[in-house]
Design an enzyme around this catalytic site. Structure first.
Site, mmCIF file in Angstrom:
data_model
loop_
_atom_site.group_PDB
_atom_site.id
_atom_site.type_symbol
_atom_site.label_atom_id
_atom_site.label_comp_id
_atom_site.label_asym_id
_atom_site.label_seq_id
_atom_site.Cartn_x
_atom_site.Cartn_y
_atom_site.Cartn_z
ATOM 1 N N ALA A 124 0.790 -1.224 0.000
ATOM 2 C CA ALA A 124 0.000 0.000 0.000
ATOM 3 C C ALA A 124 0.826 1.280 0.000
ATOM 4 C CB ALA A 124 -0.926 -0.003 1.216
ATOM 5 N N ASN A 190 1.689 -3.533 7.976
ATOM 6 C CA ASN A 190 2.611 -4.031 6.967
ATOM 7 C C ASN A 190 3.385 -2.890 6.316
ATOM 8 O OD1 ASN A 190 2.339 -6.842 7.061
ATOM 9 N ND2 ASN A 190 0.493 -6.801 5.834
ATOM 10 N N HIS A 220 -1.221 7.187 4.685
ATOM 11 C CA HIS A 220 0.156 6.813 4.994
ATOM 12 C C HIS A 220 1.067 8.009 4.732
ATOM 13 C CE1 HIS A 220 -1.299 2.689 5.047
ATOM 14 N NE2 HIS A 220 -1.757 2.850 3.819
#
Length: 267
Positions: A124, A190, A220
Site C-alpha cells: 500500500a 505491513n 500513509h
C-alpha cells in the site's frame, strides 16, 4: 503463461484473482488454505479461477512458476520457507511478519539453499525505490505515520484501550518502533515494516498510528531525512470494501508484480 499457486483466498487473494480472471498470461493452478476454509474457498475459486485446485499444502511433485503469499504471517513459516528451499520463487505480501526476530535471515537462507528468489511486495505504499536509494548515502531519520478511521482498528490492541466507536478527535493509539508496530498490529502495520526494511530497519524506524474520525481513507505518511536531503510522501488509500484494514492498493501491487513476472516470462 505464468503458473501460480497462491496462499490464502481472503480479501487480498480473491481480489487478485478477480482482477486477473481473464488475463491470458496468468493461470492459477492452486490455492492453499487451512483445512477449515476448504469448502468456502472452493466456492470462491469456482467463480474466479475454475480450473484451480484448492489444497492445504504443496505436494512434493507440485512446482509452480511462482508461489505468492496473501494469507498472513503464519503462511511464511509454513509454506514460503519450505517452497524456497525447493527452488520455487516466492512473493510475500505480509511484510509485517518479518518483524519476528530471525525470520528475514530464514527467508534469505532458504532462497540461497533453493537457488531462487523471494520478492517482498511494496503493497500500500510508494517511494520505496527512493528510500532504498537514499539508504546508500546514509539516512538520519525515517518516520512513518499511519492514520485510519477508528473502526479500522477494531479487533486490535487499540480496541481494548480506546472507545473506537465514539472517538471524536484524532487519537494516537501507538507510538514506537516499526518492529513493535508490526508485532502489535500485524494486519494494519505491513506498511511500517515495508518502509523500515527499505530504510533504517525495524528497530530504528519511528512509527505513529492514529485513529482519526476525520478521515475516510487509510492515510500513509513517510518523512525521510539523510545525506541526500529529505522527502515526504503522503498517500491516501481507499480500503478494500471487504476488509477496511487493507488498502485496495495492496491488491493492485500484487497484480502489477504478477503482470511484470508474466510479461518477463513471455519475452
Amino acid at each position: 503463461m505464468l503458473h501460480i499457486s497462491m496462499i490464502g483466498c481472503g480479501a487480498i487473494g480473491s481480489g487478485v484473482m478477480g482482477l486477473l480472471k481473464n488475463d491470458p498470461e496468468v493461470h492459477f493452478d492452486m490455492v492453499i488454505v487451512p483445512d477449515t476454509y476448504i469448502d468456502n474457498t472452493r466456492k470462491i475459486v469456482a467463480e474466479l479461477a475454475p480450473s484451480a485446485r484448492v489444497v492445504t499444502h504443496l505436494e512434493g511433485q507440485d512446482k509452480p512458476d511462482l508461489l505468492i503469499e496473501c494469507a498472513g504471517h503464519q503462511a511464511i513459516e509454513q509454506h514460503i520457507i519450505p517452497a524456497l528451499k525447493r527452488g520455487i520463487p516466492c512473493m510475500v505480501v505480509s511484510i509485517g511478519a518479518l518483524s519476528e526476530l530471525g525470520l528475514i535471515e530464514k527467508l534469505e537462507d532458504a532462497a540461497r539453499e533453493g537457488k531462487t528468489q523471494v520478492e517482498l511486495l511494496s503493497g500500500a505504499i510508494g517511494a520505496i525505490d527512493a528510500l532504498s536509494a537514499a539508504k546508500i548515502g546514509g539516512l538520519d531519520s525515517v518516520v512513518y505515520t499511519g492514520r485510519k478511521p477508528p473502526l479500522a482498528w477494531k479487533d486490535t490492541p487499540a480496541d481494548g484501550l480506546f472507545d473506537l466507536q465514539n472517538l471524536t478527535t484524532e487519537t494516537v493509539i501507538f507510538e514506537g518502533t516499526a518492529r513493535e508496530a508490526a508485532r502489535l498490529y500485524p494486519k494494519n502495520a505491513n506498511v511500517a515494516a515495508t518502509v523500515s526494511l527499505a530504510g533504517l530497519g525495524l528497530d530504528h524506524t519511528k512509527v505513529r498510528l492514529y485513529a482519526d474520525p476525520a478521515v475516510q481513507e487509510n492515510v500513509h505518511h513517510i518523512e525521510v531525512t539523510g545525506a541526500f536531503g529529505g522527502f515526504e510522501l503522503t498517500m491516501r488509500g481507499k480500503p478494500l470494501a471487504s476488509n477496511p484494514k487493507t488498502s485496495a492498493l495492496t491488491v493492485f501491487s500484487v497484480v502489477r508484480a504478477l503482470g511484470n513476472r508474466a510479461h518477463a516470462l513471455s519475452i
